[in-house]
Every structure is written in structure tokens, then in C-alpha cells.
Design a protein around this motif. Sequence first.
Motif, PDB file in Angstrom:
ATOM      1  N   ASP A  16       0.854  -1.183   0.000  1.00  0.00           N
ATOM      2  CA  ASP A  16       0.000   0.000   0.000  1.00  0.00           C
ATOM      3  C   ASP A  16       0.894   1.237   0.000  1.00  0.00           C
ATOM      4  O   ASP A  16       1.699   1.430   0.914  1.00  0.00           O
ATOM      5  N   PHE A  17       0.753   2.061  -1.030  1.00  0.00           N
ATOM      6  CA  PHE A  17       1.606   3.244  -1.179  1.00  0.00           C
ATOM      7  C   PHE A  17       1.534   4.146   0.046  1.00  0.00           C
ATOM      8  O   PHE A  17       2.538   4.720   0.477  1.00  0.00           O
ATOM      9  N   THR A  18       0.353   4.267   0.637  1.00  0.00           N
ATOM     10  CA  THR A  18       0.171   5.200   1.753  1.00  0.00           C
ATOM     11  C   THR A  18       0.791   4.702   3.050  1.00  0.00           C
ATOM     12  O   THR A  18       0.937   5.479   3.995  1.00  0.00           O
ATOM     13  N   ASP A  19       1.160   3.435   3.117  1.00  0.00           N
ATOM     14  CA  ASP A  19       1.835   2.929   4.314  1.00  0.00           C
ATOM     15  C   ASP A  19       3.272   3.427   4.404  1.00  0.00           C
ATOM     16  O   ASP A  19       3.885   3.354   5.472  1.00  0.00           O
ATOM     17  N   HIS A  20       3.805   3.923   3.293  1.00  0.00           N
ATOM     18  CA  HIS A  20       5.227   4.284   3.236  1.00  0.00           C
ATOM     19  C   HIS A  20       5.475   5.729   2.814  1.00  0.00           C
ATOM     20  O   HIS A  20       6.633   6.158   2.775  1.00  0.00           O
ATOM     21  N   ASN A  21       4.418   6.463   2.482  1.00  0.00           N
ATOM     22  CA  ASN A  21       4.579   7.823   1.971  1.00  0.00           C
ATOM     23  C   ASN A  21       3.532   8.750   2.585  1.00  0.00           C
ATOM     24  O   ASN A  21       2.396   8.325   2.836  1.00  0.00           O
ATOM     25  N   PRO A  22       3.900  10.009   2.820  1.00  0.00           N
ATOM     26  CA  PRO A  22       2.933  10.953   3.398  1.00  0.00           C
ATOM     27  C   PRO A  22       1.865  11.348   2.387  1.00  0.00           C
ATOM     28  O   PRO A  22       2.145  11.515   1.196  1.00  0.00           O
ATOM     29  N   LEU A  55      -7.419  14.851   2.785  1.00  0.00           N
ATOM     30  CA  LEU A  55      -6.903  13.495   2.940  1.00  0.00           C
ATOM     31  C   LEU A  55      -5.501  13.553   3.529  1.00  0.00           C
ATOM     32  O   LEU A  55      -4.613  14.210   2.983  1.00  0.00           O
ATOM     33  N   THR A  56      -5.315  12.883   4.640  1.00  0.00           N
ATOM     34  CA  THR A  56      -3.993  12.725   5.243  1.00  0.00           C
ATOM     35  C   THR A  56      -3.851  11.268   5.656  1.00  0.00           C
ATOM     36  O   THR A  56      -4.818  10.497   5.621  1.00  0.00           O
ATOM     37  N   ASN A  57      -2.661  10.898   6.087  1.00  0.00           N
ATOM     38  CA  ASN A  57      -2.467   9.516   6.529  1.00  0.00           C
ATOM     39  C   ASN A  57      -3.347   9.183   7.729  1.00  0.00           C
ATOM     40  O   ASN A  57      -3.722   8.021   7.932  1.00  0.00           O
ATOM     41  N   ASP A  58      -3.694  10.203   8.516  1.00  0.00           N
ATOM     42  CA  ASP A  58      -4.562   9.984   9.675  1.00  0.00           C
ATOM     43  C   ASP A  58      -6.035  10.156   9.346  1.00  0.00           C
ATOM     44  O   ASP A  58      -6.893   9.871  10.186  1.00  0.00           O
ATOM     45  N   ASN A  59      -6.334  10.641   8.165  1.00  0.00           N
ATOM     46  CA  ASN A  59      -7.727  10.835   7.747  1.00  0.00           C
ATOM     47  C   ASN A  59      -7.843  10.400   6.290  1.00  0.00           C
ATOM     48  O   ASN A  59      -8.056  11.195   5.386  1.00  0.00           O
ATOM     49  N   LEU A  60      -7.665   9.101   6.081  1.00  0.00           N
ATOM     50  CA  LEU A  60      -7.510   8.572   4.728  1.00  0.00           C
ATOM     51  C   LEU A  60      -8.770   7.818   4.314  1.00  0.00           C
ATOM     52  O   LEU A  60      -8.948   6.644   4.642  1.00  0.00           O
ATOM     53  N   TRP A  61      -9.631   8.516   3.610  1.00  0.00           N
ATOM     54  CA  TRP A  61     -10.821   7.884   3.060  1.00  0.00           C
ATOM     55  C   TRP A  61     -10.430   7.121   1.803  1.00  0.00           C
ATOM     56  O   TRP A  61      -9.671   7.606   0.975  1.00  0.00           O
TER      57      TRP A  61
END
Length: 241
Positions: free
Chosen positions: A210-216, A226-232
Motif C-alpha cells: 500500500d503506497f500510503t503505508d510508506h509515503n505521506p 486526505l492525510t495519513n490519519d484521515n484517509l478515506w
Amino acid sequence: MIELWFDPDPNDQLQLIWVLDQFHAQPDMLAKLKLRLVGFSLLTMDPAWRGWNEVPLANIRPVDIETASMCWQAYRATTPEACFDVVHRDLSAFPLLRPALLDLLRELPWSESGLGATEMRLLELVAAGFLGTSALFYLRGFRQGGVFNDMEIGRLLEGLAHGPRPAIAGLDDGLRVIEPENARARLAAFQRSRLSVTEFGKTVLAHREDFTDHNPIDRWWGGTRLTNDNLWRWNPALSRT
């Protein structure tokens, strides 16, 4: 009479519902409004074409203003939930709107990869051998989507290439420091780039990472930040329901 002409592309359909939302405050204008149901790109049409009057012309009713306003407010909401809800409502007065909203929803990070539809398509094209950026910018048919303009495509490529764990290699490093307003220098940097997919990018393409597990992540989707802490996320299976 006022005729409204808007392309099928998502951003044009957003402009349409925004314009109609403004008529809430001007109900006396409603009787003058007509909507042309344009199923093609106005930008690429030959000005000499004589079939303009053959494009279907529809009346706009008070209930249609309510529908347009509902969709516009849904897109502006602080979560995508309302927008997902409206695509299941009766949007028959605007036959091009539901596909446009679905295209926009598909740009949320997908549950399988963390990338939106256009980001994933760019990664697929680079993996298929599109090493330069010109085709990615200008051949919209290859991208299979019309949500983003050329400048926005550039920002998507930067997001894929310049994070802590990039999915794409070969994007000119000068883009990290060139001012966004310096369009000429940015274009030259993109043209110098020769792209390839990283090993990590290959695992994202295969839905093993998952790209978002490794990138902001920090960007806007409509009214949703959309942020890593608010990722719909978007579940591709939902578009088939």
C-alpha cells in the motif's frame, strides 16, 4: 433563454452543479435556463460543425436545482460519504453527472493499493514503457480519465516519485526546488525525465503493498482533506453495485 453547455468531464460537471446551485438565490431566472446534454468534448469540436442544434435541449426544473445543489454540497462536505450517497440517488435529469462523480470518487486512494485511479494508471503506463512524460500529459486517451489537467498530472507524478519510498524513478530532481509558478522550467524538467517503475512500485501495481503505508499523504478531495490519519478510501467493488 440561457443555454448551459458543459462537457462530460468531471470538472465540467462540477462547474455545472456549482452554477445551478447559485440559482437557489435567483428563482426568477429558472424559466430562462436550458441545459444542452453534451456528450462530447466541446474543446475538440470543429467550429464548422453544423449539428449544434441537434444536441438535446432539456428544461431545468426547481427539483433539478435541488438535485444539483445536493450534489455540490455533497462534494464540498468534509468527508466523501455524502458524495457516495448521492450517486445512488435519482440523477436522471443530469445523465452525465453520475459517471463524473464516480470518476471523482475513484481518485480516492484505493483499498488495494493506496493510489487513486489516475495515479495507478500513470504507474501502469510507465511500467508498459512510457518512459517520457509527454504522452502522460497530453494523450488523455491513454490515461483513460479526465479528472486532472496537465499541471495536476505533473503533481501526481511528483507524488509518486519524490516520496520517502517512491514508486517511480527517473523524474528530474530539479522539480523538487523549481517554483510551481515557473511553468517553463518545470516543463523542461519533465521533458528531461526518463521514467521507470521501482521495485516498490511493482509491488504496489501487484497490490502487494500500500503506497500510503510508506509515503505521506496530504491533499484535498473536494471538501475532504486526505492525510495519513484521515484517509478515506475507495473500494473498486462498490462501483459495480
